[in-house]
Design a protein around this motif. Sequence first.
Motif, short mmCIF file in Angstrom:
data_model
loop_
_atom_site.label_atom_id
_atom_site.label_comp_id
_atom_site.label_asym_id
_atom_site.label_seq_id
_atom_site.Cartn_x
_atom_site.Cartn_y
_atom_site.Cartn_z
N MET A 293 89.18 52.51 158.05
CA MET A 293 87.92 52.57 158.95
C MET A 293 87.00 51.48 158.56
SD MET A 293 87.23 56.52 158.54
CE MET A 293 88.40 57.94 159.00
N SER A 294 87.49 50.27 158.44
CA SER A 294 86.64 49.33 158.39
C SER A 294 86.40 48.50 159.27
CB SER A 294 87.10 48.22 157.04
OG SER A 294 88.53 47.68 157.41
N LYS A 295 87.49 48.60 160.44
CA LYS A 295 87.34 47.73 161.49
C LYS A 295 87.61 48.37 162.94
CE LYS A 295 88.90 43.27 159.38
NZ LYS A 295 88.63 43.62 158.17
N ILE A 296 86.80 47.99 163.77
CA ILE A 296 87.01 48.80 165.09
C ILE A 296 87.32 47.94 166.06
CG2 ILE A 296 85.77 50.15 166.89
CD1 ILE A 296 83.68 51.02 164.79
N TYR A 297 88.27 48.01 167.15
CA TYR A 297 88.68 47.23 168.03
C TYR A 297 88.67 47.99 169.36
CZ TYR A 297 90.89 45.03 164.01
OH TYR A 297 91.25 44.43 162.94
N GLU A 303 97.28 44.92 176.84
CA GLU A 303 96.53 43.80 176.45
C GLU A 303 96.09 43.68 174.97
OE1 GLU A 303 92.50 44.02 178.15
OE2 GLU A 303 93.14 43.99 180.54
N GLU A 304 95.94 42.41 174.63
CA GLU A 304 95.70 42.30 173.22
C GLU A 304 94.38 42.93 172.67
OE1 GLU A 304 94.91 38.59 170.20
OE2 GLU A 304 95.03 38.11 172.27
N ILE A 305 94.65 43.65 171.50
CA ILE A 305 93.57 44.04 171.04
C ILE A 305 92.29 43.25 170.65
CG2 ILE A 305 94.83 46.27 170.28
CD1 ILE A 305 94.36 45.13 167.54
N LEU A 306 90.96 43.66 170.68
CA LEU A 306 89.84 42.72 170.52
C LEU A 306 89.14 43.36 169.61
CD1 LEU A 306 88.74 41.35 173.86
CD2 LEU A 306 89.92 40.15 172.15
N PRO A 307 88.59 42.78 168.59
CA PRO A 307 87.44 43.35 167.64
C PRO A 307 86.26 43.86 168.33
CG PRO A 307 88.43 41.20 166.93
CD PRO A 307 88.95 41.51 168.18
N LEU A 308 85.69 44.81 168.17
CA LEU A 308 84.55 45.32 168.81
C LEU A 308 83.56 44.26 169.21
CD1 LEU A 308 83.19 47.94 169.72
CD2 LEU A 308 82.07 48.18 167.75
N ARG A 309 83.12 43.52 168.24
CA ARG A 309 81.86 42.37 168.55
C ARG A 309 82.70 41.40 169.96
NH1 ARG A 309 81.53 37.31 167.00
NH2 ARG A 309 79.60 36.23 166.99
N ILE A 312 82.55 43.15 173.29
CA ILE A 312 81.37 43.50 173.75
C ILE A 312 80.69 42.17 174.32
CG2 ILE A 312 78.94 43.76 173.06
CD1 ILE A 312 79.98 45.87 171.05
N ILE A 313 80.96 41.06 173.51
CA ILE A 313 80.48 39.72 174.15
C ILE A 313 81.26 39.55 175.43
CG2 ILE A 313 80.73 37.23 173.54
CD1 ILE A 313 80.01 38.09 170.78
N SER A 314 82.56 39.69 175.39
CA SER A 314 83.14 39.50 176.61
C SER A 314 82.83 40.29 177.73
CB SER A 314 84.70 39.85 176.53
OG SER A 314 85.52 39.69 177.57
N GLU A 315 82.46 41.71 177.57
CA GLU A 315 82.10 42.37 178.60
C GLU A 315 80.62 41.85 179.09
OE1 GLU A 315 83.71 45.08 180.11
OE2 GLU A 315 85.41 44.06 179.33
N LEU A 316 79.70 41.50 178.31
CA LEU A 316 78.49 41.12 178.49
C LEU A 316 78.22 39.76 179.31
CD1 LEU A 316 76.50 42.03 175.37
CD2 LEU A 316 76.27 43.16 177.47
N TRP A 342 74.26 40.03 170.24
CA TRP A 342 75.49 40.24 169.72
C TRP A 342 76.24 38.68 169.43
CZ3 TRP A 342 77.97 44.52 168.08
CH2 TRP A 342 77.60 45.55 168.49
N LYS A 343 75.96 37.67 170.13
CA LYS A 343 76.53 36.40 169.50
C LYS A 343 76.02 36.08 168.20
CE LYS A 343 77.83 34.34 173.92
NZ LYS A 343 77.57 33.25 174.83
N ASN A 344 74.73 36.49 167.86
CA ASN A 344 74.12 36.05 166.63
C ASN A 344 74.65 37.01 165.55
OD1 ASN A 344 72.65 33.90 167.76
ND2 ASN A 344 70.83 35.25 167.94
N LEU A 345 75.22 38.18 165.79
CA LEU A 345 75.56 38.93 164.52
C LEU A 345 77.05 38.37 163.94
CD1 LEU A 345 76.08 42.62 165.89
CD2 LEU A 345 74.40 41.68 164.20
N PRO A 346 77.03 38.43 162.70
CA PRO A 346 78.08 37.80 161.97
C PRO A 346 79.38 38.42 162.21
CG PRO A 346 76.91 39.15 160.41
CD PRO A 346 75.99 38.98 161.68
N GLU A 347 80.62 37.62 162.15
CA GLU A 347 81.69 38.19 162.69
C GLU A 347 82.10 39.34 161.41
OE1 GLU A 347 84.91 35.71 163.71
OE2 GLU A 347 83.63 34.36 164.70
N GLU A 348 82.89 40.32 161.74
CA GLU A 348 83.63 41.23 160.56
C GLU A 348 84.88 40.47 160.12
OE1 GLU A 348 82.86 45.54 162.34
OE2 GLU A 348 84.64 44.75 162.72
#
Length: 349
Positions: A293-297, A303-309, A312-316, A342-348
């Motif tokens: 439960m540490s990572k959300i995609y 399609e290739e799974i994408l990390p949540l962040r 979100i950036i791609s959709e925005l 969301w771009k300024n948030l650190p990557e998981e």
Amino acid sequence: MISQNIVLKFLSFVFVILQSTFLLAQTKEKLYYFSTADSTKIGVKTESGNIIIPAKAPYYGNYDFKKPIEEPTIEFFGTEKVKDYSSKLPLMPAGEVYDRQGKFLYYPLWFDNGIDYYEEGLRRYVDGHKVGFADKDGILIIPAQWDFAEPFQYGYARVYVGGWKKQYEKGGEHWYIVASSKKSESYLINKKGEKVEAYKTKKHPNDYEVGGVYYPYPFTYSRAEQKILDRLKNLDIINDIYLAPCDNCIRKDHLLDFEITERPRDYFPYYVIQGYVNQSKESNAVFIVSKDMSKIYHYRWDEEILPLREWIISELENLQDYFERFPNKPNYFDVPKSLQYWKNLPEEK
């Protein structure tokens, strides 16, 4: 002296052990599709060349002969069994499914010009002239016992018994089912295959509403599971993304709810979380969460799974262009501001 009967039993035991060892060794090898020389039939063999499933299935669809088969089951589109079914019946087999040792498992139902899709972790299969449900590991979870069944939706599936037949729409391409007997009836079942009785008033805020009656809320969670669901539900940006292109969506009436429809398995070690709007699936609102439960995609099967962040950036970024072209959309929001956040948030990690 040792009796002949004891010797035979011992030799039989040794044979079973050797056979099991051989099969286990085969299953550890990578599996690949292969075709006959004339490319009309297809089968499966191990990396070392041992044939697991002879090339007898019709060569329909796209098969990658260089990529190993990674799924827990092996399926082929097309089967000779289809000739045993009347065109008037609402069911027929679409193909054949095997385990990784080459053992036949079941005939998946024909649906939408191909093999039935998985919905909430289950798909329909045909046994004789009845329909049941199988899971992604090839286990026949609910025995075939109905004349027809719809896919699972919000933890329930509608099934039909007592005699049903196809009724084609004008033009003859699409069809629906109609009763063919005074005994014909339909009702909802849960994922145990049990018939569920409706009641007239809600007993839980999230009870499933169908046709003005209610069925028990079908989902239960551990504290950790509920926490991950709440995390998704409280991310307003997800609702912003899904509501943005909708002209007729009133925000308070179209917020996503999330439910876990599949839990981690050996071949897919993720929780599958489905987004619902008014208890109906939002087809592109599917997320998966790692077993710990540490990572959300964000998840799409094709399609290739994408990390949540990243998702979100791609959709925005897509919405930024969209709102420049359609600035008067009713669910407009400040995309540049959200994108910067969301771009300024650190990557998981």
